[in-house]
Write a protein that holds these residues in place. Sequence first.
Motif, PDB file in Angstrom:
ATOM      1  N   THR A 561      63.492  66.002  19.611  1.00 38.57           N
ATOM      2  CA  THR A 561      63.368  64.553  19.452  1.00 38.57           C
ATOM      3  C   THR A 561      64.036  64.086  18.167  1.00 38.57           C
ATOM      4  O   THR A 561      64.741  63.074  18.142  1.00 38.57           O
ATOM      5  N   SER A 562      63.837  64.832  17.097  1.00 39.34           N
ATOM      6  CA  SER A 562      64.470  64.494  15.828  1.00 39.34           C
ATOM      7  C   SER A 562      65.990  64.547  15.945  1.00 39.34           C
ATOM      8  O   SER A 562      66.698  63.658  15.435  1.00 39.34           O
ATOM      9  N   ALA A 565      67.192  61.535  17.911  1.00 39.50           N
ATOM     10  CA  ALA A 565      67.202  60.332  17.073  1.00 39.50           C
ATOM     11  C   ALA A 565      68.400  60.339  16.135  1.00 39.50           C
ATOM     12  O   ALA A 565      69.054  59.311  15.930  1.00 39.50           O
ATOM     13  N   ASN A 569      72.003  57.641  16.005  1.00 43.28           N
ATOM     14  CA  ASN A 569      72.648  56.951  14.876  1.00 43.28           C
ATOM     15  C   ASN A 569      74.164  57.113  14.914  1.00 43.28           C
ATOM     16  O   ASN A 569      74.856  56.577  14.039  1.00 43.28           O
ATOM     17  N   PHE A 593      67.618  55.042  13.434  1.00 37.81           N
ATOM     18  CA  PHE A 593      66.703  55.789  14.296  1.00 37.81           C
ATOM     19  C   PHE A 593      66.093  56.952  13.517  1.00 37.81           C
ATOM     20  O   PHE A 593      66.801  57.647  12.785  1.00 37.81           O
ATOM     21  N   SER A 594      64.810  57.181  13.715  1.00 32.89           N
ATOM     22  CA  SER A 594      64.139  58.349  13.144  1.00 32.89           C
ATOM     23  C   SER A 594      63.012  58.743  14.089  1.00 32.89           C
ATOM     24  O   SER A 594      62.700  58.009  15.041  1.00 32.89           O
ATOM     25  N   SER A 595      62.400  59.888  13.840  1.00 36.44           N
ATOM     26  CA  SER A 595      61.320  60.327  14.716  1.00 36.44           C
ATOM     27  C   SER A 595      60.144  60.835  13.908  1.00 36.44           C
ATOM     28  O   SER A 595      60.285  61.234  12.753  1.00 36.44           O
ATOM     29  N   VAL A 600      59.662  57.781  18.469  1.00 43.06           N
ATOM     30  CA  VAL A 600      60.978  57.512  17.897  1.00 43.06           C
ATOM     31  C   VAL A 600      60.911  56.084  17.370  1.00 43.06           C
ATOM     32  O   VAL A 600      60.521  55.156  18.095  1.00 43.06           O
ATOM     33  N   GLU A 601      61.251  55.913  16.106  1.00 39.91           N
ATOM     34  CA  GLU A 601      61.161  54.593  15.467  1.00 39.91           C
ATOM     35  C   GLU A 601      62.562  54.081  15.183  1.00 39.91           C
ATOM     36  O   GLU A 601      63.412  54.801  14.653  1.00 39.91           O
ATOM     37  N   VAL A 602      62.788  52.826  15.553  1.00 46.38           N
ATOM     38  CA  VAL A 602      64.082  52.179  15.348  1.00 46.38           C
ATOM     39  C   VAL A 602      63.850  50.989  14.430  1.00 46.38           C
ATOM     40  O   VAL A 602      63.122  50.048  14.792  1.00 46.38           O
ATOM     41  N   TYR A 691      66.606  62.764  26.551  1.00 41.53           N
ATOM     42  CA  TYR A 691      66.730  61.309  26.503  1.00 41.53           C
ATOM     43  C   TYR A 691      66.432  60.701  27.877  1.00 41.53           C
ATOM     44  O   TYR A 691      65.678  59.725  27.996  1.00 41.53           O
ATOM     45  N   PHE A 695      63.033  58.912  26.826  1.00 39.66           N
ATOM     46  CA  PHE A 695      63.324  57.701  26.059  1.00 39.66           C
ATOM     47  C   PHE A 695      63.273  56.487  26.985  1.00 39.66           C
ATOM     48  O   PHE A 695      64.289  56.001  27.481  1.00 39.66           O
TER      49      PHE A 695
END
Length: 944
Positions: A561-562, A565, A569, A593-595, A600-602, A691, A695
Amino acid sequence: MKKTKLTLAIGFAIALAACSQQPQQQLPAGVKLIEQSAPSTGIHIPYKKYQLDNGLTVVVHEDNSDPLVHVDVTYHVGSAREEAGKSGFAHFFEHMMFQGSENVADEQHFKIVTESGGNLNGTTNNDRTNYFETVPANQLEKMLWLEADRMGFLLDAVTEKKFEVQRETVKNERGQRIDNQPYGRLFERVSEAMFPQGHPYSWPIIGYMDDLNRANVNDVKAFFLRWYGPNNATLTIGGDVKAEDILPLVNKYFGTIPRGPQVTDAAKQLWSLPDTRYISMEDNVHLPLLYISFPTVYANHKDEAALDILSEILGNGNNSLLYKNLVKTQLAVQAQVSHPCRELSCEFSLYALPNPGAGKNLADIEKIIRDSLLEFEQRGVTDDDLLKVKAKMEANSIFGLQSVSGKVSQLAASQTFKGKPDTIADDIARYNAVSKEDVMRVYQTYLKGKHSVVMSVVPRGQKALIAHADTFTPAKRDFGGPSTTKAEDLQVRKATDSFDRSKQPVAGANPAVGLPQTWTTDLGNGIQVLGSQSLETPTTSLLLKIPVGAYAESADKAGITSLMAGLMNESTKNYSTEQMSLELEKLGSSISFSSSDSYVEVFVSSLSKHLPRTLVLLEEKLRNPAFSAEDFARVQQQVLQGMQHAEKTPAYLAAQKFNGLLYEGSIAALPNEGTMASVSTLTAADIQNWYQQWFKPAGGQLIVVSDLPQDKVSAELKAQLADWQGQAPAIQVSTGALKAAPATIYLVDKPDAPQSEIRIGKRSLTQDISGEFYKAGLMNYVLGGTFNSRINLNLREDKGYTYGARAGFSGDKYAGVYTASAAVRADATVDSIRQFLNEINQFREQGIKDDELAFMRLAINQADALKYETPNAKLGFMAQILEFNLTPDFVRERNQIVSSISKEEINALAKKHLDTKDMVILVVGDAKTLEPQLAELGMPVKRL
């Protein structure tokens, strides 16, 4: 909540905010108005500037958008005011200024501000030292009393004991931040080679420890008397105040403090190096590093802006030359250029971390960097180069106005170094005025054919990787034995007052704090949307949380996941990485994007005028990631190299090993970025499949804070995101059972480490908002949750073992831990563990004291004014509402818990959760020394 709107320009046609003399208002005797800002339609910070008879400059910014104030006292003294052989005094006094003064008892400065509902700190750089507090507006007089007392009444409280303890604390800070960190001595070594012997920038801000060891308490007192007078300071106050109301208070507390010796600005001059100076060092690092630095100008020089733009072209972002020639080609894991400026000097610095798989040594990397400079000569400067930098400047200026602390900090710095508090419009204008020809001219003037410092940092035992044999050796420093400065040598100044300074001002009633007004909308695809309007700046911030994270992974796919993310980017199906970056840069927008464990945070940041176009690019990133083979190979290598680099960082190593002990055998034991084994086996196809499976928008959370009205924001969101559909599988999370042995010390070897990282703790509560987890945090507050906690006062202030020690509960919906931690002097490792355990056991057995309970209640409940000030603060607050299905009234519920929780309930929580016999102990340090010493604690010691 906001009551006013700050008017800001939207374009770059900026009318400069000129200062003008205004009719003299009725002022206290001894106070004169110097100037105030004229009305302006441009980007500016309104202010009024005054001066007291003793030379103190006072700047006031009136902003009643939130019921809080920020107070900043900036002294125009940093390490550049020190003498050779007496380095580190400015930074040392930053510590001493928090140790109590004539009318403020020891350790009370932090306590008073904290229980006022505020936060505080101090910082030192080469050119200034500042002290600042943000508090509810009713606490302003108390802050003025505190700051005035340490400006005018400090020296009698500077005792030999405090001096010795803080000297140890500074040594611990140096150990933690410099000596025990990869590349920690890089800038110290470069500065020694860059500047002439005796130049005030040639020694580190924190100082050389032999200089501090040689000093006595009278030396630091003399330094204070020379530089900490009111005539060398700027007091800046911003927030929910009126100048006419607060000037009598300012004059009362500061007006009688005697002026200090005359201070003149240091001379600024340009210089160049007589030769290129190659230097090198071996360090406990994974990757070698090459650092090339050229001397250029000084802060606010006419060429500074053009040099900043040149640095952006050469090495900032995905369209820079170093990215193209080193990172994109996978010759380097990272490469960047910067042009940091200080009052007396700027340096143009380029650095790169080579990718081991590329087989390049630092000499090869140096050649590529120098070839990139030659390429720039041929390439020249494009219209987009200028456009994106100017857009960035506008956006940064506007985003910098979102908090009162940000505005006050800008006013204080500009007054200190430019003699004019508000220079935002001036700065934007000078960047707008830079032409292509200017950029080429500064390249020819300061870089082409010029000498530089070239620093090679290589892993121990790999000296063959350096760029060049050393050609420079700094002069030996030898300033003799212990200082002989005596108390009678000091010229002490004393204020004469007509009031009793020993009486702490009493604050008025707490200001009413309104919760952010929120709205919701339905996108029709399962994403919950929660928004709030914030009128202070014309900006929009979004946080999109998609419910997939490390908890969804299996051990063999840990980190997927990381990595996904990270790749989001990069390029999309319709934009290369470079094209996407350029489009965003020209808008002054960002999408990141980060995880984490669960999401997952945008994060999206945009000027509101550019929101429609920014959301188009967001939609492209969300729905059309390319996951190209080229991007995958590069990002995978960056992750793998980053892991190996992080293993050299003691705090990271301790955190990961401790987490692994507590959750061994479950996915929670593994880092979010995965392991070397798992990430090495992932493929681009794995990422694409992940994904496609996970996602999905259903279950997502979107938080929006914008100056735009709800209907406008909702329409834009629906236009771009409503037709994105899909739902991911349900996630089943298991964190297993504890396998590590409690009351056991696990030791991780970091050979010859000057400090030890300590972690003591146990698995504990999962996160809740107003239940037992929240109450346990209240219980722990005075034990380990604040600067004045028992643990920190013991280990830092009393023993001098550490730069900071803490303890607390952390968790999410699935897992939670209680952890006590510190980086301590290596020779104090065993006793630090003993002190940790003693403090926790004593608190568990004897409970909280009445004054501690009162302190906790005041500190937490009076802090409401600071919780929702900025858009980002609102995002965090509103994210809690969505994640835990709350109403905004949960804040009032928690405030009621703080006010009503009993001593008995707190003590029962301590009994339940703080049994050290259930806790695991981890130490990262020099095993050959520590292993026999740790046995003294009477617990099993196991090597990891």
